[in-house]
Scaffold this motif. Structure first.
Motif, PDB file in Angstrom:
ATOM      1  N   MET A 107       1.063  -1.232   0.142  1.00 32.41           N
ATOM      2  CA  MET A 107      -0.041   0.085   0.181  1.00 32.41           C
ATOM      3  C   MET A 107       1.014   1.017  -0.080  1.00 32.41           C
ATOM      4  N   LEU A 108       0.570   2.141  -0.765  1.00 32.21           N
ATOM      5  CA  LEU A 108       1.263   3.346  -0.791  1.00 32.21           C
ATOM      6  C   LEU A 108       0.196   4.429  -0.233  1.00 32.21           C
ATOM      7  N   PHE A 109       0.739   5.614   0.202  1.00 27.29           N
ATOM      8  CA  PHE A 109      -0.153   6.646   0.962  1.00 27.29           C
ATOM      9  C   PHE A 109       0.241   7.861   0.151  1.00 27.29           C
ATOM     10  N   LEU A 110      -0.757   8.607  -0.300  1.00 24.63           N
ATOM     11  CA  LEU A 110      -0.587   9.995  -0.585  1.00 24.63           C
ATOM     12  C   LEU A 110      -1.765  11.186   0.122  1.00 24.63           C
ATOM     13  N   GLU A 111      -1.262  12.421  -0.304  1.00 22.24           N
ATOM     14  CA  GLU A 111      -2.457  13.191  -0.109  1.00 22.24           C
ATOM     15  C   GLU A 111      -2.686  14.084  -1.236  1.00 22.24           C
ATOM     16  N   VAL A 112      -4.072  13.761  -1.518  1.00 22.97           N
ATOM     17  CA  VAL A 112      -5.081  14.290  -2.401  1.00 22.97           C
ATOM     18  C   VAL A 112      -4.685  15.718  -2.865  1.00 22.97           C
ATOM     19  N   GLU A 113      -4.324  16.027  -4.219  1.00 24.21           N
ATOM     20  CA  GLU A 113      -4.215  17.376  -4.551  1.00 24.21           C
ATOM     21  C   GLU A 113      -5.549  17.596  -5.809  1.00 24.21           C
ATOM     22  N   LYS A 114      -5.601  16.452  -6.419  1.00 16.61           N
ATOM     23  CA  LYS A 114      -6.743  16.723  -7.455  1.00 16.61           C
ATOM     24  C   LYS A 114      -7.351  15.019  -7.993  1.00 16.61           C
ATOM     25  N   ALA A 115      -8.538  15.040  -8.023  1.00 21.39           N
ATOM     26  CA  ALA A 115      -8.910  13.540  -8.599  1.00 21.39           C
ATOM     27  C   ALA A 115     -10.205  13.683  -9.217  1.00 21.39           C
ATOM     28  N   ASP A 116     -10.064  12.628 -10.203  1.00 19.75           N
ATOM     29  CA  ASP A 116     -11.476  12.388 -10.823  1.00 19.75           C
ATOM     30  C   ASP A 116     -11.589  10.856 -10.804  1.00 19.75           C
ATOM     31  N   LEU A 117     -12.588  10.325 -10.382  1.00 21.18           N
ATOM     32  CA  LEU A 117     -13.011   9.019 -10.557  1.00 21.18           C
ATOM     33  C   LEU A 117     -13.742   8.555 -11.529  1.00 21.18           C
ATOM     34  N   THR A 118     -14.331   9.254 -12.444  1.00 22.59           N
ATOM     35  CA  THR A 118     -15.541   8.897 -13.203  1.00 22.59           C
ATOM     36  C   THR A 118     -15.025   9.282 -14.615  1.00 22.59           C
ATOM     37  N   ASN A 119     -14.661  10.367 -14.979  1.00 21.17           N
ATOM     38  CA  ASN A 119     -14.296  10.734 -16.328  1.00 21.17           C
ATOM     39  C   ASN A 119     -12.944  10.410 -16.753  1.00 21.17           C
ATOM     40  N   GLU A 120     -12.280  11.198 -16.366  1.00 19.11           N
ATOM     41  CA  GLU A 120     -10.620  11.209 -16.885  1.00 19.11           C
ATOM     42  C   GLU A 120      -9.977  10.040 -16.128  1.00 19.11           C
ATOM     43  N   MET A 121     -10.454   9.809 -14.904  1.00 19.86           N
ATOM     44  CA  MET A 121     -10.109   8.745 -13.839  1.00 19.86           C
ATOM     45  C   MET A 121      -8.715   8.810 -13.362  1.00 19.86           C
ATOM     46  N   PHE A 122      -8.308   9.826 -12.595  1.00 17.82           N
ATOM     47  CA  PHE A 122      -6.882   9.814 -12.185  1.00 17.82           C
ATOM     48  C   PHE A 122      -7.096  10.500 -10.816  1.00 17.82           C
ATOM     49  N   ILE A 123      -5.712  10.249 -10.148  1.00 14.17           N
ATOM     50  CA  ILE A 123      -5.493  11.167  -9.032  1.00 14.17           C
ATOM     51  C   ILE A 123      -4.174  11.606  -9.005  1.00 14.17           C
ATOM     52  N   GLU A 124      -4.006  12.937  -8.536  1.00 15.37           N
ATOM     53  CA  GLU A 124      -2.810  13.425  -8.246  1.00 15.37           C
ATOM     54  C   GLU A 124      -2.742  14.142  -6.807  1.00 15.37           C
ATOM     55  N   GLY A 125      -1.243  13.976  -6.388  1.00 19.07           N
ATOM     56  CA  GLY A 125      -1.064  14.338  -5.115  1.00 19.07           C
ATOM     57  C   GLY A 125       0.322  14.269  -4.583  1.00 19.07           C
ATOM     58  N   TYR A 126       0.506  14.026  -3.343  1.00 20.46           N
ATOM     59  CA  TYR A 126       1.916  14.082  -2.906  1.00 20.46           C
ATOM     60  C   TYR A 126       1.991  12.852  -2.119  1.00 20.46           C
ATOM     61  N   ASP A 127       3.261  11.939  -2.287  1.00 22.94           N
ATOM     62  CA  ASP A 127       3.367  10.753  -1.691  1.00 22.94           C
ATOM     63  C   ASP A 127       4.023  11.017  -0.382  1.00 22.94           C
ATOM     64  N   GLU A 128       4.439  10.058   0.218  1.00 29.98           N
ATOM     65  CA  GLU A 128       5.172  10.149   1.662  1.00 29.98           C
ATOM     66  C   GLU A 128       6.225  10.721   1.581  1.00 29.98           C
ATOM     67  N   GLU A 129       7.123  10.754   0.504  1.00 28.89           N
ATOM     68  CA  GLU A 129       8.139  11.542   0.632  1.00 28.89           C
ATOM     69  C   GLU A 129       7.993  13.179  -0.148  1.00 28.89           C
TER      70      GLU A 129
END
Length: 419
Positions: A107-129
């Motif tokens: 499992m990886l952990f990240l803090e969401v900056e931007k997300a689209d779960l239905t159309n473009e289907m992506f998650i952007e954010g910052y990981d633990e580093e």
């Protein structure tokens, strides 16, 4: 106990076929079905197969097919939200864990900056580093929240993404399958019992009646009345009804022998009408014929559909009041009475109930299938859908009114049968 089992089997089967219609045509249109439920209320059994949860619920008063994109189905990830993700071999997210206390392998952990779960289907954010990362979401990705997993529904798998025709068919298919079920029940009855021939054969001659006094006997086949040929019992019955106190001549076939009888139907009062009776009873002869069984299934489905629509018309015109309606309690009591006359009568009762459920759901009332189809019709005429919040409010009010009606009808049933 036997009545309860019969009621559950009959009502469960009718609801199952209704929801099966929704399910098949939703899947045919490419809509993700999240749950196929028989019954309402708390879940007593559940099994997940593929992307659908199949459940049996406590209250045997209905069921539902929950499609993706309906009833606040989507999940929104706001900026700053911390979550866990699992990435597959294609470097796509195939699992999102909303509760970070739950640990999954790799499992990886990240803090969401931007997300689209239905159309473009992506998650952007910052990981633990604290490095900026962007991951594409797999079309079969799942969301895990407190141990409960559901599939993410891409927009093209959601109900709202489909054409008016596809959505309409997914909704209309439920009532349609109720009529199909009724047809097959009547078809099976025709195959097992036989199809009524409706021949004008006298089943029983009542003692001291005009027919008995004239010399008619059980099993006589009436071929003519007053010299005019007849071929069905309905024709015989109608001729007698309209001829009280009038002399009538009957030509009869008795085991190949032609006999003539004369009699005067006695006058009886039915409501405001004066009718003729000759003192005979009738049960139609049965014929086992597969082709006629198919026609019998179609005819019975049509006839009962017409009868129920006639009753609805009586309700609208005031000839039939709300006090005469029955809910689950009334249906249960009717099932108890029908069950005393054997499985074939129960099957006939189930077919009638299935037609009734199909018609009731097609009424253009909010929260019913017919109400939803009415909104689709508005959309087709206007060229754009009705505002979702306004439509949702109309359906909510409709559900509340239906619940009130259900309470009133159930209370009437309780008073009718137990007080």
């Amino acid at each position: 106990m036997e009545t309860a089992i019969a009621f559950i089997i009959i009502f469960g089967s009718i609801v199952f076929f209704h929801e099966l219609g929704h399910f098949i045509f939703a899947k045919k249109a490419g809509i993700m079905v999240r749950e196929f439920a028989i019954g309402m209320g708390p879940k007593i059994f559940g099994m997940t197969k593929g992307e659908t949860l199949y459940t049996i619920r406590l209250l045997p008063i209905g069921g539902y097919v929950r499609m993706a994109g309906e009833d606040m189905d989507s999940v929104e990830l706001q900026p700053g939200f911390r979550l866990g993700i699992h990435v597959n071999n294609d470097n796509e997210i195939d699992l999102i864990a909303l509760n970070q206390n739950k640990q999954f392998p790799d499992m990886l952990f990240l803090e969401v900056e931007k997300a689209d779960l239905t159309n473009e289907m992506f998650i952007e954010g910052y990981d633990e580093e604290e490095s900026f990362v962007r991951y594409k979401i797999a079309r079969n990705a799942r969301i895990n929240e407190n141990g409960n997993e559901t599939f993410i529904a891409p927009y093209d798998r959601q109900f709202g993404s489909k054409t008016v025709g596809q959505r309409s068919m997914a909704i209309f298919a439920g009532p349609l399958f109720n009529f199909i079920l009724a047809f097959f029940i009547f078809l099976i009855l025709g195959l097992l019992q036989g199809v009524p021939t409706y021949e004008p054969v006298i089943t029983t001659v009542v003692a001291d009646g005009p027919a008995a006094q004239a010399g008619m006997k059980d099993g006589d086949l009436v071929t003519k009345i007053n010299g005019s040929p007849i071929s069905t019992w309905d024709e015989l019955s109608e001729e007698v009804k309209v001829s009280p106190n009038q002399k009538m001549g009957f030509t009869v076939d008795r085991k190949g022998e032609t006999l003539e009888f004369s009699m005067i139907p006695k006058e009886v009062t039915s409501g405001k009408e004066k009718l003729g009776q000759i003192g005979v009873q009738y049960v139609s002869p049965l014929e086992k014929n597969p082709i006629k069984a198919v026609a019998f299934g179609a005819e019975q489905t049509y006839d009962w559909t017409k009868r129920i629509f006639t009753l609805l018309g009586s309700l609208i015109t005031g000839k039939f009041s709300i006090d005469d309606l029955s809910g689950p309690v009334g249906i249960y009591k009717a099932t108890e009475e029908v069950a005393q006359y054997g499985v074939f009568n129960l099957m006939h009762w189930a077919a009638i109930l299935s037609i009734n459920l199909g018609i009731m759901n097609l009424l253009p009332l909010p929260a019913l299938d017919g109400g939803r189809l009415l909104f689709f019709l508005f959309e087709a005429v206007r060229g754009k859908p009705v505002d979702k919040q306004k439509e949702g409010m109309v359906h909510f009010v409709g559900i509340m009114l239906l619940m009130v009606l259900m309470v009133v009808v159930t209370w009437n049933d309780i008073q009718r049968f137990f007080f």
